[in-house]
Design a protein around this motif. Structure first.
Motif, PDB file in Angstrom:
ATOM      1  N   THR A 106      -7.319   3.586   7.285  1.00 30.76           N
ATOM      2  CA  THR A 106      -6.239   2.877   7.944  1.00 30.76           C
ATOM      3  C   THR A 106      -6.729   1.474   8.268  1.00 30.76           C
ATOM      4  O   THR A 106      -7.902   1.165   8.137  1.00 30.76           O
ATOM      5  CB  THR A 106      -5.822   3.592   9.246  1.00 30.76           C
ATOM      6  OG1 THR A 106      -6.957   3.652  10.111  1.00 30.76           O
ATOM      7  CG2 THR A 106      -5.315   4.991   8.942  1.00 30.76           C
TER       8      THR A 106
ATOM      9  N   GLY B 130       0.167   1.932   7.549  1.00 30.77           N
ATOM     10  CA  GLY B 130       1.105   3.004   7.230  1.00 30.77           C
ATOM     11  C   GLY B 130       1.065   3.443   5.779  1.00 30.77           C
ATOM     12  O   GLY B 130       1.758   4.395   5.404  1.00 30.77           O
TER      13      GLY B 130
ATOM     14  N   ALA C  40      -1.382   4.932   4.038  1.00 29.93           N
ATOM     15  CA  ALA C  40      -1.937   6.284   3.868  1.00 29.93           C
ATOM     16  C   ALA C  40      -0.890   7.344   4.197  1.00 29.93           C
ATOM     17  O   ALA C  40      -0.716   8.319   3.446  1.00 29.93           O
ATOM     18  CB  ALA C  40      -3.170   6.464   4.754  1.00 29.93           C
ATOM     19  N   GLU C  41      -0.183   7.145   5.283  1.00 29.81           N
ATOM     20  CA  GLU C  41       0.844   8.109   5.689  1.00 29.81           C
ATOM     21  C   GLU C  41       1.983   8.154   4.661  1.00 29.81           C
ATOM     22  O   GLU C  41       2.534   9.215   4.378  1.00 29.81           O
ATOM     23  CB  GLU C  41       1.398   7.739   7.070  1.00 29.81           C
ATOM     24  CG  GLU C  41       0.390   7.872   8.201  1.00 29.81           C
ATOM     25  CD  GLU C  41      -0.585   6.700   8.314  1.00 29.81           C
ATOM     26  OE1 GLU C  41      -1.483   6.764   9.180  1.00 29.81           O
ATOM     27  OE2 GLU C  41      -0.466   5.723   7.536  1.00 29.81           O
ATOM     28  N   ASN C  42       2.317   6.994   4.102  1.00 28.15           N
ATOM     29  CA  ASN C  42       3.381   6.934   3.106  1.00 28.15           C
ATOM     30  C   ASN C  42       2.996   7.714   1.848  1.00 28.15           C
ATOM     31  O   ASN C  42       3.802   8.470   1.297  1.00 28.15           O
ATOM     32  CB  ASN C  42       3.676   5.476   2.752  1.00 28.15           C
ATOM     33  CG  ASN C  42       4.915   5.328   1.888  1.00 28.15           C
ATOM     34  OD1 ASN C  42       6.026   5.539   2.335  1.00 28.15           O
ATOM     35  ND2 ASN C  42       4.714   4.979   0.630  1.00 28.15           N
TER      36      ASN C  42
ATOM     37  N   GLU D 285       0.829  10.166   1.641  1.00 30.12           N
ATOM     38  CA  GLU D 285       0.797  11.597   1.987  1.00 30.12           C
ATOM     39  C   GLU D 285       2.200  12.196   2.020  1.00 30.12           C
ATOM     40  O   GLU D 285       2.408  13.349   1.624  1.00 30.12           O
ATOM     41  CB  GLU D 285       0.132  11.800   3.351  1.00 30.12           C
ATOM     42  CG  GLU D 285      -1.365  11.626   3.347  1.00 30.12           C
ATOM     43  CD  GLU D 285      -1.958  11.858   4.729  1.00 30.12           C
ATOM     44  OE1 GLU D 285      -1.501  12.798   5.415  1.00 30.12           O
ATOM     45  OE2 GLU D 285      -2.867  11.107   5.116  1.00 30.12           O
ATOM     46  N   ARG D 286       3.157  11.426   2.484  1.00 26.21           N
ATOM     47  CA  ARG D 286       4.535  11.913   2.609  1.00 26.21           C
ATOM     48  C   ARG D 286       5.053  12.419   1.261  1.00 26.21           C
ATOM     49  O   ARG D 286       5.800  13.398   1.193  1.00 26.21           O
ATOM     50  CB  ARG D 286       5.431  10.792   3.142  1.00 26.21           C
ATOM     51  CG  ARG D 286       6.870  11.206   3.424  1.00 26.21           C
ATOM     52  CD  ARG D 286       7.662  10.068   4.049  1.00 26.21           C
ATOM     53  NE  ARG D 286       7.050   9.624   5.289  1.00 26.21           N
ATOM     54  CZ  ARG D 286       6.634   8.376   5.540  1.00 26.21           C
ATOM     55  NH1 ARG D 286       6.773   7.440   4.625  1.00 26.21           N
ATOM     56  NH2 ARG D 286       6.094   8.064   6.690  1.00 26.21           N
ATOM     57  N   TYR D 287       4.649  11.747   0.196  1.00 22.22           N
ATOM     58  CA  TYR D 287       5.169  12.109  -1.129  1.00 22.22           C
ATOM     59  C   TYR D 287       4.155  12.857  -1.992  1.00 22.22           C
ATOM     60  O   TYR D 287       4.515  13.792  -2.703  1.00 22.22           O
ATOM     61  CB  TYR D 287       5.658  10.845  -1.848  1.00 22.22           C
ATOM     62  CG  TYR D 287       6.667  10.103  -1.029  1.00 22.22           C
ATOM     63  CD1 TYR D 287       7.929  10.652  -0.779  1.00 22.22           C
ATOM     64  CD2 TYR D 287       6.361   8.879  -0.441  1.00 22.22           C
ATOM     65  CE1 TYR D 287       8.860   9.992   0.012  1.00 22.22           C
ATOM     66  CE2 TYR D 287       7.289   8.203   0.354  1.00 22.22           C
ATOM     67  CZ  TYR D 287       8.526   8.764   0.572  1.00 22.22           C
ATOM     68  OH  TYR D 287       9.445   8.118   1.361  1.00 22.22           O
TER      69      TYR D 287
ATOM     70  N   THR E  13      -1.043  16.656   0.658  1.00 22.05           N
ATOM     71  CA  THR E  13      -2.202  16.675   1.546  1.00 22.05           C
ATOM     72  C   THR E  13      -3.422  16.048   0.876  1.00 22.05           C
ATOM     73  O   THR E  13      -3.751  16.416  -0.260  1.00 22.05           O
ATOM     74  CB  THR E  13      -2.550  18.128   1.922  1.00 22.05           C
ATOM     75  OG1 THR E  13      -1.386  18.748   2.466  1.00 22.05           O
ATOM     76  CG2 THR E  13      -3.682  18.173   2.934  1.00 22.05           C
TER      77      THR E  13
ATOM     78  N   PHE F  70      -4.792  13.958  -3.743  1.00 21.60           N
ATOM     79  CA  PHE F  70      -3.739  14.576  -2.946  1.00 21.60           C
ATOM     80  C   PHE F  70      -3.249  15.828  -3.655  1.00 21.60           C
ATOM     81  O   PHE F  70      -3.256  15.895  -4.885  1.00 21.60           O
ATOM     82  CB  PHE F  70      -2.557  13.618  -2.766  1.00 21.60           C
ATOM     83  CG  PHE F  70      -2.880  12.351  -2.025  1.00 21.60           C
ATOM     84  CD1 PHE F  70      -2.629  12.225  -0.668  1.00 21.60           C
ATOM     85  CD2 PHE F  70      -3.442  11.270  -2.692  1.00 21.60           C
ATOM     86  CE1 PHE F  70      -2.917  11.054   0.017  1.00 21.60           C
ATOM     87  CE2 PHE F  70      -3.734  10.090  -2.018  1.00 21.60           C
ATOM     88  CZ  PHE F  70      -3.475   9.983  -0.665  1.00 21.60           C
TER      89      PHE F  70
ATOM     90  N   SER G 248      -7.814   3.337  -4.547  1.00 23.06           N
ATOM     91  CA  SER G 248      -7.767   2.735  -3.211  1.00 23.06           C
ATOM     92  C   SER G 248      -8.735   1.558  -3.168  1.00 23.06           C
ATOM     93  O   SER G 248      -9.942   1.754  -3.116  1.00 23.06           O
ATOM     94  CB  SER G 248      -8.139   3.765  -2.140  1.00 23.06           C
ATOM     95  OG  SER G 248      -8.116   3.173  -0.859  1.00 23.06           O
TER      96      SER G 248
END
Length: 198
Positions: free
Chosen positions: A3, A19, A21-23, A25-27, A30, A51, A64
């Motif tokens: 982050t 945000g 990383a969270e984005n 993960e959302r799609y 994990t 993921f 990344s």
């Protein structure tokens, strides 16, 4: 994925990706592992993050760090490849190989660009290239990451492996026609054991 507050301050501009990383993960599911930029010794300029989307049995490998490299891309770019879990190593190889090429040549991808290779990219297959694409099933919010103000900060290009026959088909008929053929024959683009349609 790191982050923003975990990154060194000298990275500059990292606040644009709060945000991210969270984005992802959302799609993509994990996070199950990561490969650091210096996994082979020297810093290659990017890492890889894995993921897993359990309900679809899909692994997505995402670069990344390309977004901080001087590639000339605007907005910045990262690369992804989604395959069935058993083929995760092949996806890792494709993202690593393509990311390395971009860093070495200080260049970037554009939508529907083909990155060809003289030899098969994966042993025992006919895949001689990748197609830079939006993701076949994830929504556009995965491909185009925006900041809280709605400004696009990052594109995540999905690498779709293409066979030698399909590369030649694209040269003759174009990428759109290949996609139509994939749809016509219900090609599972996440399966690296799939047959070529051309």
């Amino acid at each position: 994925m790191e982050t923003e507050h975990e990154r060194p301050a000298m990275m500059g501009g990292a606040h644009r990706f709060v945000g991210l990383a969270e984005n992802l993960e959302r799609y993509a599911g994990t996070p199950t592992g990561a490969e650091p930029p210096n996994v082979h010794g020297s810093n290659r300029g990017y890492g890889l993050v894995f993921f897993f989307l359990e309900e679809l049995h899909l692994t997505t490998v995402i670069s990344s760090g390309l977004r901080f490299q001087p590639l000339g891309a605007e907005p910045a770019q990262e690369l992804a490849c989604t395959v069935y879990k058993e083929q995760a190593e092949a996806a890792r190889h494709l993202v690593d190989l393509t990311s390395e090429l971009l860093v070495q040549q200080r260049t970037f991808l554009v939508p529907d660009q083909i990155v060809p290779n003289e030899k098969p990219l994966l042993p025992g297959t006919e895949f001689h290239g990748v197609l830079a694409s939006g993701h076949p099933i994830f929504p556009s919010e995965f491909t185009r990451f925006t900041d809280p103000e709605g400004n696009e900060q990052l594109q995540v290009f999905t690498l779709l492996p293409v066979t030698l026959g399909e590369l030649n088909y694209i040269l003759d008929h174009g990428v759109t026609s290949l996609r139509q053929q994939w749809a016509r024959f219900e090609v599972d683009v996440f399966d690296l054991g799939r047959p070529s349609i051309a």
